[in-house]
Design an enzyme around this catalytic site. Structure first.
Site, PDB file in Angstrom:
ATOM      1  N   LYS A  18       3.290   5.775  -3.127  1.00  0.00           N
ATOM      2  CA  LYS A  18       4.516   6.469  -3.511  1.00  0.00           C
ATOM      3  C   LYS A  18       4.852   6.218  -4.986  1.00  0.00           C
ATOM      4  O   LYS A  18       5.447   7.076  -5.650  1.00  0.00           O
ATOM      5  CB  LYS A  18       5.670   6.028  -2.626  1.00  0.00           C
ATOM      6  CG  LYS A  18       5.584   6.535  -1.184  1.00  0.00           C
ATOM      7  CD  LYS A  18       5.728   8.039  -1.091  1.00  0.00           C
ATOM      8  CE  LYS A  18       5.914   8.508   0.347  1.00  0.00           C
ATOM      9  NZ  LYS A  18       6.081   9.972   0.437  1.00  0.00           N
TER      10      LYS A  18
ATOM     11  N   GLY B  37       0.813  -1.208   0.000  1.00  0.00           N
ATOM     12  CA  GLY B  37       0.000   0.000   0.000  1.00  0.00           C
ATOM     13  C   GLY B  37       0.844   1.254   0.000  1.00  0.00           C
ATOM     14  O   GLY B  37       0.617   2.189  -0.775  1.00  0.00           O
ATOM     15  N   TYR B  38       1.826   1.287   0.894  1.00  0.00           N
ATOM     16  CA  TYR B  38       2.742   2.431   0.996  1.00  0.00           C
ATOM     17  C   TYR B  38       3.451   2.668  -0.335  1.00  0.00           C
ATOM     18  O   TYR B  38       3.501   3.792  -0.846  1.00  0.00           O
ATOM     19  CB  TYR B  38       3.738   2.153   2.111  1.00  0.00           C
ATOM     20  CG  TYR B  38       4.893   3.110   2.210  1.00  0.00           C
ATOM     21  CD1 TYR B  38       4.688   4.460   2.489  1.00  0.00           C
ATOM     22  CD2 TYR B  38       6.203   2.667   2.052  1.00  0.00           C
ATOM     23  CE1 TYR B  38       5.758   5.338   2.588  1.00  0.00           C
ATOM     24  CE2 TYR B  38       7.275   3.527   2.162  1.00  0.00           C
ATOM     25  CZ  TYR B  38       7.047   4.869   2.427  1.00  0.00           C
ATOM     26  OH  TYR B  38       8.111   5.723   2.530  1.00  0.00           O
ATOM     27  N   ALA B  39       3.974   1.598  -0.916  1.00  0.00           N
ATOM     28  CA  ALA B  39       4.728   1.733  -2.162  1.00  0.00           C
ATOM     29  C   ALA B  39       3.819   2.073  -3.331  1.00  0.00           C
ATOM     30  O   ALA B  39       4.232   2.800  -4.248  1.00  0.00           O
ATOM     31  CB  ALA B  39       5.503   0.446  -2.444  1.00  0.00           C
ATOM     32  N   THR B  40       2.586   1.586  -3.330  1.00  0.00           N
ATOM     33  CA  THR B  40       1.655   1.924  -4.405  1.00  0.00           C
ATOM     34  C   THR B  40       1.350   3.421  -4.396  1.00  0.00           C
ATOM     35  O   THR B  40       1.343   4.073  -5.447  1.00  0.00           O
ATOM     36  CB  THR B  40       0.357   1.118  -4.268  1.00  0.00           C
ATOM     37  OG1 THR B  40       0.657  -0.279  -4.433  1.00  0.00           O
ATOM     38  CG2 THR B  40      -0.664   1.527  -5.314  1.00  0.00           C
TER      39      THR B  40
END
Length: 259
Positions: free
Chosen positions: A159, A154-157
């Site tokens: 970002k 989720g975090y990387a999506t």
């Protein structure tokens, strides 16, 4: 000084690199506006900057609200007369779960802050940048957008969306004299990472072994110090980067090397 007489907004001033960005920008001559949801923390950092002879204001800001972002920009203009640079470092992580177990609604909340929050802040400052035909925006992203870690989907999506948005901002804002770049951060040697190590030790881990496992994947052999990471980000605000836009800088001690 690298940022002498510049007025810089730093969104997402937290206990990690956000506060380092604000402190170092001020030490390099900038007048700094600090934004975050945590009123007490940003007021503490602003007070420390002023105690050291710098100029700073603290403006509680929720970047999920366009009105709050606009208020942040206006408060900066009211205090310092203009805006020269914006550092979008605010984020939320979301649940640490593999993608097959993740809640799409959690991903949506993370995307709203990590990507669209930066868009709201950029839209809040762009009228000032247009009027002066000058300005710089730095979007702080993560290495996990290109080098995945389980639980960071989720975090990387969010970002990852920010990475793409940064290039479109650079394309669309260039005609106004505005530069937009982004950085992909790896491990950052500051409070969040050292708190993570402390928790692992409290759960029975060996500190040296845990640290060695992290640094063993980093060619420089260290967890990149928080202040050094912040300086790499702030470079893009300086006049040394006046013709650099649409670029990405990997700040990770060499752990990930883009092709």
């Amino acid at each position: 000084m690298l940022l002498k007489d510049k007025v810089v907004i730093v969104s997402g001033v937290g206990p990690g690199m956000g506060q380092a960005l604000a402190r170092i920008a001020a030490a390099e001559g900038a007048r700094v506006a600090l934004g975050a949801r945590s009123k007490d923390l940003i007021e503490e950092v602003a007070a420390d900057i002023k105690a050291k002879g710098g100029q700073a204001i603290a403006v509680p800001t929720d970047i999920s609200s366009a009105a709050a972002c606009e208020a942040m920009a206006q408060a900066t203009i009211d205090a310092f007369g203009t805006i020269d640079g914006l550092v979008n470092t605010a984020y939320i992580h979301g649940a640490w779960l593999p993608v097959d177990e993740a809640d799409p609604e959690d991903y949506a909340r993370v995307f709203d802050v990590n990507c669209l929050g930066a868009m709201r802040m950029a839209q809040a400052v762009i009228p000032t940048f247009k009027a002066k035909h000058d300005g710089a925006i730095i979007n702080v992203s993560t290495m996990s957008t290109v080098n995945p870690f389980t639980g960071e989907g989720g975090y990387a999506t969010g970002k990852g969306g920010l990475n793409v948005l940064s290039r479109h901002m650079a394309n669309d804002f260039g005609k106004y004299g505005v530069r937009v770049n982004h950085t992909r951060m790896g491990w950052i040697g500051g409070k969040p990472v050292y708190d993570y190590i402390d928790r692992a030790v409290a759960a029975g881990g060996d500190r040296d072994q845990i640290t060695a496992e992290i640094t063993g994947r980093i060619p420089l052999g260290i967890i990149p110090p928080e202040d050094d990471c912040a300086k790499a980000v702030l470079f893009f605000l300086s006049d040394y980067a006046r013709v650099v836009t649409g670029a990405v800088l990997d700040v990770n001690g060499g752990q990930y090397m883009a092709p």
